[in-house]
Design a protein around this motif. Structure first.
Motif, PDB file in Angstrom:
ATOM      1  N   ILE A 189       0.842  -1.198   0.000  1.00 37.76           N
ATOM      2  CA  ILE A 189       0.000   0.000   0.000  1.00 37.76           C
ATOM      3  C   ILE A 189       0.883   1.257   0.000  1.00 37.76           C
ATOM      4  O   ILE A 189       0.615   2.221  -0.707  1.00 37.76           O
ATOM      5  CB  ILE A 189      -0.989  -0.014   1.185  1.00 37.76           C
ATOM      6  N   GLU A 190       1.956   1.224   0.763  1.00 41.13           N
ATOM      7  CA  GLU A 190       2.876   2.366   0.797  1.00 41.13           C
ATOM      8  C   GLU A 190       3.539   2.570  -0.576  1.00 41.13           C
ATOM      9  O   GLU A 190       3.705   3.699  -1.019  1.00 41.13           O
ATOM     10  CB  GLU A 190       3.940   2.149   1.888  1.00 41.13           C
ATOM     11  N   GLN A 191       3.886   1.483  -1.234  1.00 34.92           N
ATOM     12  CA  GLN A 191       4.476   1.584  -2.572  1.00 34.92           C
ATOM     13  C   GLN A 191       3.476   2.179  -3.562  1.00 34.92           C
ATOM     14  O   GLN A 191       3.841   3.007  -4.400  1.00 34.92           O
ATOM     15  CB  GLN A 191       4.950   0.217  -3.055  1.00 34.92           C
ATOM     16  N   LEU A 192       2.217   1.750  -3.472  1.00 34.13           N
ATOM     17  CA  LEU A 192       1.176   2.334  -4.328  1.00 34.13           C
ATOM     18  C   LEU A 192       1.051   3.826  -4.078  1.00 34.13           C
ATOM     19  O   LEU A 192       0.926   4.624  -5.011  1.00 34.13           O
ATOM     20  CB  LEU A 192      -0.179   1.661  -4.073  1.00 34.13           C
ATOM     21  N   GLU A 203       1.565   9.184  -6.103  1.00 35.42           N
ATOM     22  CA  GLU A 203       1.529  10.360  -5.237  1.00 35.42           C
ATOM     23  C   GLU A 203       0.958  11.590  -5.947  1.00 35.42           C
ATOM     24  O   GLU A 203       0.122  12.298  -5.401  1.00 35.42           O
ATOM     25  CB  GLU A 203       2.944  10.647  -4.736  1.00 35.42           C
ATOM     26  N   LYS A 204       1.381  11.838  -7.177  1.00 35.81           N
ATOM     27  CA  LYS A 204       0.892  13.005  -7.916  1.00 35.81           C
ATOM     28  C   LYS A 204      -0.608  12.917  -8.161  1.00 35.81           C
ATOM     29  O   LYS A 204      -1.331  13.910  -8.059  1.00 35.81           O
ATOM     30  CB  LYS A 204       1.628  13.133  -9.248  1.00 35.81           C
ATOM     31  N   GLU A 205      -1.072  11.726  -8.489  1.00 37.03           N
ATOM     32  CA  GLU A 205      -2.501  11.528  -8.731  1.00 37.03           C
ATOM     33  C   GLU A 205      -3.296  11.784  -7.451  1.00 37.03           C
ATOM     34  O   GLU A 205      -4.340  12.424  -7.485  1.00 37.03           O
ATOM     35  CB  GLU A 205      -2.739  10.091  -9.225  1.00 37.03           C
ATOM     36  N   PHE A 206      -2.799  11.317  -6.310  1.00 38.21           N
ATOM     37  CA  PHE A 206      -3.480  11.528  -5.042  1.00 38.21           C
ATOM     38  C   PHE A 206      -3.517  13.008  -4.686  1.00 38.21           C
ATOM     39  O   PHE A 206      -4.502  13.508  -4.155  1.00 38.21           O
ATOM     40  CB  PHE A 206      -2.806  10.743  -3.910  1.00 38.21           C
ATOM     41  N   GLN A 207      -2.444  13.733  -4.974  1.00 40.77           N
ATOM     42  CA  GLN A 207      -2.375  15.162  -4.658  1.00 40.77           C
ATOM     43  C   GLN A 207      -3.411  15.945  -5.473  1.00 40.77           C
ATOM     44  O   GLN A 207      -3.957  16.934  -5.004  1.00 40.77           O
ATOM     45  CB  GLN A 207      -0.970  15.714  -4.927  1.00 40.77           C
ATOM     46  N   ARG A 208      -3.680  15.490  -6.702  1.00 38.95           N
ATOM     47  CA  ARG A 208      -4.691  16.170  -7.521  1.00 38.95           C
ATOM     48  C   ARG A 208      -6.079  16.020  -6.917  1.00 38.95           C
ATOM     49  O   ARG A 208      -6.877  16.943  -6.938  1.00 38.95           O
ATOM     50  CB  ARG A 208      -4.703  15.581  -8.944  1.00 38.95           C
ATOM     51  N   HIS A 209      -6.389  14.835  -6.393  1.00 36.40           N
ATOM     52  CA  HIS A 209      -7.738  14.569  -5.880  1.00 36.40           C
ATOM     53  C   HIS A 209      -7.937  15.041  -4.446  1.00 36.40           C
ATOM     54  O   HIS A 209      -8.981  15.593  -4.116  1.00 36.40           O
ATOM     55  CB  HIS A 209      -8.056  13.072  -5.979  1.00 36.40           C
ATOM     56  N   GLN A 210      -6.954  14.796  -3.598  1.00 36.70           N
ATOM     57  CA  GLN A 210      -7.073  15.175  -2.189  1.00 36.70           C
ATOM     58  C   GLN A 210      -5.750  15.786  -1.736  1.00 36.70           C
ATOM     59  O   GLN A 210      -4.923  15.120  -1.109  1.00 36.70           O
ATOM     60  CB  GLN A 210      -7.419  13.948  -1.339  1.00 36.70           C
ATOM     61  N   PRO A 211      -5.542  17.067  -2.050  1.00 37.30           N
ATOM     62  CA  PRO A 211      -4.234  17.681  -1.848  1.00 37.30           C
ATOM     63  C   PRO A 211      -3.705  17.684  -0.417  1.00 37.30           C
ATOM     64  O   PRO A 211      -2.550  17.391  -0.196  1.00 37.30           O
ATOM     65  CB  PRO A 211      -4.412  19.100  -2.354  1.00 37.30           C
ATOM     66  N   ASN A 212      -4.514  17.997   0.562  1.00 33.67           N
ATOM     67  CA  ASN A 212      -3.984  18.174   1.919  1.00 33.67           C
ATOM     68  C   ASN A 212      -4.559  17.204   2.932  1.00 33.67           C
ATOM     69  O   ASN A 212      -4.594  17.491   4.119  1.00 33.67           O
ATOM     70  CB  ASN A 212      -4.263  19.609   2.400  1.00 33.67           C
ATOM     71  N   SER A 213      -5.007  16.058   2.480  1.00 32.79           N
ATOM     72  CA  SER A 213      -5.611  15.141   3.437  1.00 32.79           C
ATOM     73  C   SER A 213      -4.734  13.911   3.631  1.00 32.79           C
ATOM     74  O   SER A 213      -4.005  13.507   2.738  1.00 32.79           O
ATOM     75  CB  SER A 213      -6.998  14.714   2.953  1.00 32.79           C
ATOM     76  N   LYS A 214      -4.818  13.366   4.837  1.00 32.24           N
ATOM     77  CA  LYS A 214      -4.087  12.135   5.118  1.00 32.24           C
ATOM     78  C   LYS A 214      -4.929  10.982   4.579  1.00 32.24           C
ATOM     79  O   LYS A 214      -6.100  10.841   4.909  1.00 32.24           O
ATOM     80  CB  LYS A 214      -3.878  11.979   6.623  1.00 32.24           C
ATOM     81  N   LEU A 215      -4.303  10.174   3.730  1.00 33.81           N
ATOM     82  CA  LEU A 215      -5.048   9.095   3.098  1.00 33.81           C
ATOM     83  C   LEU A 215      -5.020   7.832   3.957  1.00 33.81           C
ATOM     84  O   LEU A 215      -3.978   7.427   4.451  1.00 33.81           O
ATOM     85  CB  LEU A 215      -4.432   8.773   1.732  1.00 33.81           C
ATOM     86  N   ASP A 243      -8.550   4.444   1.153  1.00 31.87           N
ATOM     87  CA  ASP A 243      -8.541   5.527   0.161  1.00 31.87           C
ATOM     88  C   ASP A 243      -7.490   5.263  -0.915  1.00 31.87           C
ATOM     89  O   ASP A 243      -7.743   5.451  -2.107  1.00 31.87           O
ATOM     90  CB  ASP A 243      -8.242   6.871   0.830  1.00 31.87           C
ATOM     91  N   ILE A 244      -6.318   4.840  -0.468  1.00 29.41           N
ATOM     92  CA  ILE A 244      -5.227   4.573  -1.412  1.00 29.41           C
ATOM     93  C   ILE A 244      -5.629   3.462  -2.373  1.00 29.41           C
ATOM     94  O   ILE A 244      -5.441   3.570  -3.590  1.00 29.41           O
ATOM     95  CB  ILE A 244      -3.935   4.202  -0.650  1.00 29.41           C
ATOM     96  N   LEU A 245      -6.209   2.402  -1.837  1.00 27.36           N
ATOM     97  CA  LEU A 245      -6.625   1.285  -2.693  1.00 27.36           C
ATOM     98  C   LEU A 245      -7.741   1.700  -3.663  1.00 27.36           C
ATOM     99  O   LEU A 245      -7.688   1.366  -4.850  1.00 27.36           O
ATOM    100  CB  LEU A 245      -7.064   0.094  -1.841  1.00 27.36           C
ATOM    101  N   GLU A 246      -8.736   2.437  -3.172  1.00 30.46           N
ATOM    102  CA  GLU A 246      -9.831   2.883  -4.036  1.00 30.46           C
ATOM    103  C   GLU A 246      -9.328   3.795  -5.147  1.00 30.46           C
ATOM    104  O   GLU A 246      -9.727   3.657  -6.311  1.00 30.46           O
ATOM    105  CB  GLU A 246     -10.891   3.610  -3.209  1.00 30.46           C
TER     106      GLU A 246
END
Length: 126
Positions: A39-42, A47-59, A63-66
């Motif tokens: 999960i950490e590797q994902l 990381e860039k994709e996650f920042q676009r969707h949820q910039p300042n939230s702890k995932l 959430d990471i898997l979804e």
């Protein structure tokens, strides 16, 4: 504090059931560690994709898997669209080439060349 008798006994004195009971938590911890590592590797890979969707939230792990599943589906759809586009371009070029061959063949059967035929052949060769 006296050492536990279970750990002091040689392996041959433990029953298979007792061995499994001792091994189970270790195996489970290793399994959880593998899951967490993946999960950490994902998270790092996307990381860039996650920042676009949820910039300042702890995932959370869920959430990471979804988001990973969503991203992979999106990439798969894009790949299908690209391959369809390339396929249609290839089909167009192939059809155009076949049409051109037929036109050359037809025009070459005519014994008398008119100015229009000559211009047409010249245009096709470009």
């Amino acid at each position: 504090m006296a050492p536990s008798a279970v750990f002091m006994e040689p392996d041959n004195l433990l029953t298979p059931k007792e061995k499994n009971k001792l091994r189970k938590p270790v195996v489970e911890k290793m399994r959880r560690d593998r899951i967490n590592s993946s999960i950490e590797q994902l998270k790092l890979l996307l990381e860039k994709e996650f920042q676009r969707h949820q910039p300042n939230s702890k995932l959370e792990k869920a959430d990471i898997l979804e988001m990973t599943v969503s991203y992979l589906k999106q990439q798969s759809q894009l790949q299908v669209k690209r391959s369809f586009h390339k396929s249609s371009q290839f089909d167009f070029r192939e059809g155009y080439s076949r049409c051109l061959q037929e036109a050359f063949h037809f025009l070459s059967l005519q014994k008398v060349r008119t100015e229009t035929q000559t211009k047409l052949l010249s245009h096709f060769q470009k």
